[in-house]
Motif scaffolding. Structure first.
Motif, short mmCIF file in Angstrom:
data_model
loop_
_atom_site.label_atom_id
_atom_site.label_comp_id
_atom_site.label_asym_id
_atom_site.label_seq_id
_atom_site.Cartn_x
_atom_site.Cartn_y
_atom_site.Cartn_z
N LEU A 73 4.47 4.90 89.63
CA LEU A 73 5.13 3.65 89.64
C LEU A 73 5.44 3.11 90.92
N MET A 74 5.92 3.78 91.99
CA MET A 74 6.39 3.08 93.25
C MET A 74 5.12 2.67 94.17
N ASN A 75 3.96 3.31 93.77
CA ASN A 75 2.68 2.94 94.69
C ASN A 75 2.21 1.53 94.18
N ILE A 76 2.45 1.32 92.83
CA ILE A 76 2.20 0.15 92.17
C ILE A 76 3.14 -0.84 92.57
N TYR A 77 4.32 -0.53 92.81
CA TYR A 77 5.53 -1.66 93.28
C TYR A 77 5.00 -1.95 94.83
N TYR A 78 4.86 -1.00 95.51
CA TYR A 78 4.62 -1.37 97.04
C TYR A 78 3.53 -1.96 97.13
N LYS A 79 2.50 -2.01 96.35
CA LYS A 79 1.13 -2.91 96.55
C LYS A 79 1.35 -4.14 95.89
N LYS A 80 1.92 -4.39 94.75
CA LYS A 80 2.09 -5.57 94.00
C LYS A 80 3.11 -6.38 94.58
N ILE A 81 4.32 -5.87 94.82
CA ILE A 81 5.54 -6.45 95.06
C ILE A 81 6.06 -6.52 96.60
N ILE A 82 5.92 -5.45 97.39
CA ILE A 82 6.06 -5.61 98.64
C ILE A 82 4.98 -5.60 99.68
N HIS A 83 3.81 -5.63 99.10
CA HIS A 83 2.53 -6.11 99.88
C HIS A 83 2.24 -5.06 100.96
N LEU A 84 2.64 -3.95 100.83
CA LEU A 84 2.26 -2.87 101.58
C LEU A 84 0.81 -2.55 101.58
N ASP A 85 -0.09 -2.23 102.53
CA ASP A 85 -1.30 -1.48 102.57
C ASP A 85 -1.59 -0.18 102.01
N ILE A 86 -1.19 -0.09 100.52
CA ILE A 86 -1.16 1.17 100.08
C ILE A 86 -2.82 1.53 99.92
N LEU A 87 -3.78 0.74 99.77
CA LEU A 87 -5.11 1.06 99.85
C LEU A 87 -5.50 1.79 101.10
N GLY A 88 -4.70 1.09 102.10
CA GLY A 88 -5.09 1.83 103.56
C GLY A 88 -4.62 3.18 103.46
N TYR A 89 -3.24 3.44 103.03
CA TYR A 89 -2.67 4.46 103.07
C TYR A 89 -3.53 5.79 102.12
N TRP A 90 -3.97 5.12 100.87
CA TRP A 90 -4.77 6.18 100.27
C TRP A 90 -6.28 6.54 100.96
N LYS A 91 -6.56 5.55 101.51
CA LYS A 91 -7.99 5.94 102.51
C LYS A 91 -7.58 7.02 103.43
N ASN A 92 -6.69 6.77 104.12
CA ASN A 92 -6.12 7.69 105.29
C ASN A 92 -5.61 9.18 104.38
N PHE A 93 -4.92 9.21 103.44
CA PHE A 93 -4.71 10.51 102.76
C PHE A 93 -5.86 11.13 102.38
N ILE A 94 -6.98 10.50 101.76
CA ILE A 94 -7.87 11.37 101.14
C ILE A 94 -8.87 11.65 102.52
#
Length: 508
Positions: A420-441
């Motif tokens: 839930l929170m990763n969807i919210y960070y991406k859709k509403i706060i507009h943080l670069d969640i895709l960038g985070y997951w690329k780094n994480f992987i």
């Protein structure tokens, strides 16, 4: 600005020193407490601490509001409004402290009817602890105002030095009390007096060093209304956090016995340490992030995404080392540290810790939500996650005991904190969640060498004492760092290591 950056860096460094010190202190004195009090009394002691800590929700989210609004006033150089804010909430907290004592009195009056798994003697001990704990929690509320003053001034060095002194003072008083037969009641009194001393230190620093003025002129109604809305969702989040992390012991007190509570307390303490490692950096960033919004920068979202990923990566390295090390020697450590009766605590800890890696490396996101006053979604959605956790725990506790409760907590973390929170960070706060997951992987590649090395080391090093445990930890830590540095570190992280090494060389 340079001075503030140095203060921030020093604050983070001192936080990790304090974490190391507190963990080492736990290794030394927790087994002593366990063996001195016994499994039953220790279970009662941790249960009461858990109940008393529920009252921290009476903070109502004001401590975060103080930092947010005072940081804004300081940035805008509105000293009178800042002083008025502190005075208003000092009065509020004094009243809340009295309410806390009253609630503890009610809990005490009805405690024996609820804790059906405890013996008569254990209930009598719990009743004494509840009232002492109420004094401790009452002192903590006005303390929040003065800690907030120091925090807003970004004097992180003082905060962390005081925290370190408190950490070192705790085992000294613990040994003194228990060696003189004080038991859990004496232990609770000693922690209360330490809280009073720390409170006095913050009051002195706020007035004598920072020369902060406090005005008892009430804040503007519009400001109070804005603070109430802002604090409301923090308050809701605090309630949910207490339910989420504290209900399992309450369930065990009703469905099991004091020994089950003791085992679960040991198991859940390791996720607690895990959480503290993740907040070492993000915990000092709220004033800085608030200023980003106060200055209304055009690239604020981009800057916050950079903070989110940069700090997330640093948190990931620390958390990965702790998690992998615990996977390999956590069970042996618990048996050496607490005793063979606590072996199942390993599985309780592991079940909770593994899914926590992702949300704990994203803790900066919570500070961003606080700075933007956008905590509503997190707070409301976590209510349903906490209820989900309770139902799963109740369904599993009879068959699996503390492990069943841990499974409920773990599933709630996956559903709420990750999905839930990763969807919210991406859709509403507009943080670069895709960038985070690329780094994480990408960073997960660094686990390959430590995991292989850990499996090999387990065949050659029998971890049966603190010496062999330390040997394993040092070897594993070096191998992890080598893998992280050459496979996973980016240029910023390598420069950070070079900077630390350079400073150490200059100080020789």
């Amino acid at each position: 600005m340079v001075k503030q950056k140095n203060e921030l860096k020093l604050g983070v460094i001192l936080t990790y020193i304090n974490l190391f010190a507190s963990n080492m202190v736990s290794i030394l004195y927790t087994p002593f407490i366990l063996r001195t009090l016994g499994q039953g009394e220790y279970g009662v002691y941790t249960l009461v601490w858990n109940i008393v800590n529920y009252l921290t929700v009476l903070d109502l989210g004001f401590s975060n509001a103080i930092i947010r609004y005072a940081s804004r006033y300081k940035a805008e150089k509105q000293k009178e409004k800042e002083a008025s804010l502190y005075g208003t909430f000092l009065i509020v907290y004094l009243v809340i402290g009295l309410i806390a004592i009253g609630i503890c009195a009610l809990v005490k009056a009805n405690f024996s009817g609820f804790a059906k798994g405890l013996t008569t003697g254990e209930v009598e001990t719990a009743l004494q602890l509840i009232m002492i704990g109420s004094i401790n929690i009452a002192v903590s509320f006005p303390f929040s105002v003065f800690r907030g003053i120091v925090n807003v001034s970004e004097k992180f060095t003082f905060i962390k030095v005081v925290d370190l002194i408190r950490t070192l003072l705790t085992p000294v008083t613990t040994f003194a009390v228990l060696l003189n037969g004080g038991g859990s009641v004496g232990l609770m009194w000693s922690y209360t007096w330490i809280s009073v001393v720390v409170f006095v230190a913050y009051v002195y620093y706020s007035f004598a060093v920072l020369h902060q003025k406090i005005s008892f002129k009430r804040c503007d109604n519009d400001v109070l209304k804005s603070i109430s809305v802002y604090s409301g969702y923090i308050f809701l989040g605090m309630i949910v956090d207490k339910i989420y992390w504290g209900t399992d012991q309450i369930i065990l007190s009703n469905k099991a016995d004091a020994r089950s509570i003791a085992v679960y307390s040991i198991g859940s303490s390791f996720p607690g340490y895990f959480i503290s490692f993740s907040t070492a950096i993000s915990g000092v960033l709220l004033p800085r992030i608030t200023k980003v919004f106060s200055e209304k920068k055009e690239n604020a979202t981009q800057e916050l995404s950079e903070w989110f990923i940069k700090v997330g990566r640093l948190q990931f390295w620390v958390l990965s080392l702790v998690l992998l090390g615990f996977i390999f020697v956590g069970k042996e450590f618990i048996c050496i540290w607490a005793g063979n009766n606590y072996e199942s605590a390993y599985w309780i800890a592991l079940i909770i810790m593994i899914p926590s890696l992702i949300p704990l490396s994203q803790n900066v996101g919570i500070s961003i939500l606080q700075a933007q006053n956008k905590l509503k979604f997190r707070s409301v959605s976590y209510v349903f996650i906490a209820i989900f956790n309770i139902f799963v725990s109740l369904a599993l506790v009879k068959k699996y005991g503390g492990i069943g409760c841990a499974i409920g907590t773990s599933l709630g973390t996956i559903l709420g904190s990750i999905i839930l929170m990763n969807i919210y960070y991406k859709k509403i706060i507009h943080l670069d969640i895709l960038g985070y997951w690329k780094n994480f992987i990408s960073m997960l590649r660094t686990w390959i060498l430590p995991i292989i090395a850990g499996m090999i080391m387990k065949n050659f090093i029998a971890v049966t004492s603190y010496v062999s445990l330390l040997l394993f930890a040092l070897m594993f830590g070096v191998l992890f760092f080598i893998s992280a540095y050459f496979v996973g570190f980016n240029s910023y992280e390598k420069a950070l290591v070079s900077s630390i090494i350079g400073r150490l060389k200059r100080n020789k």
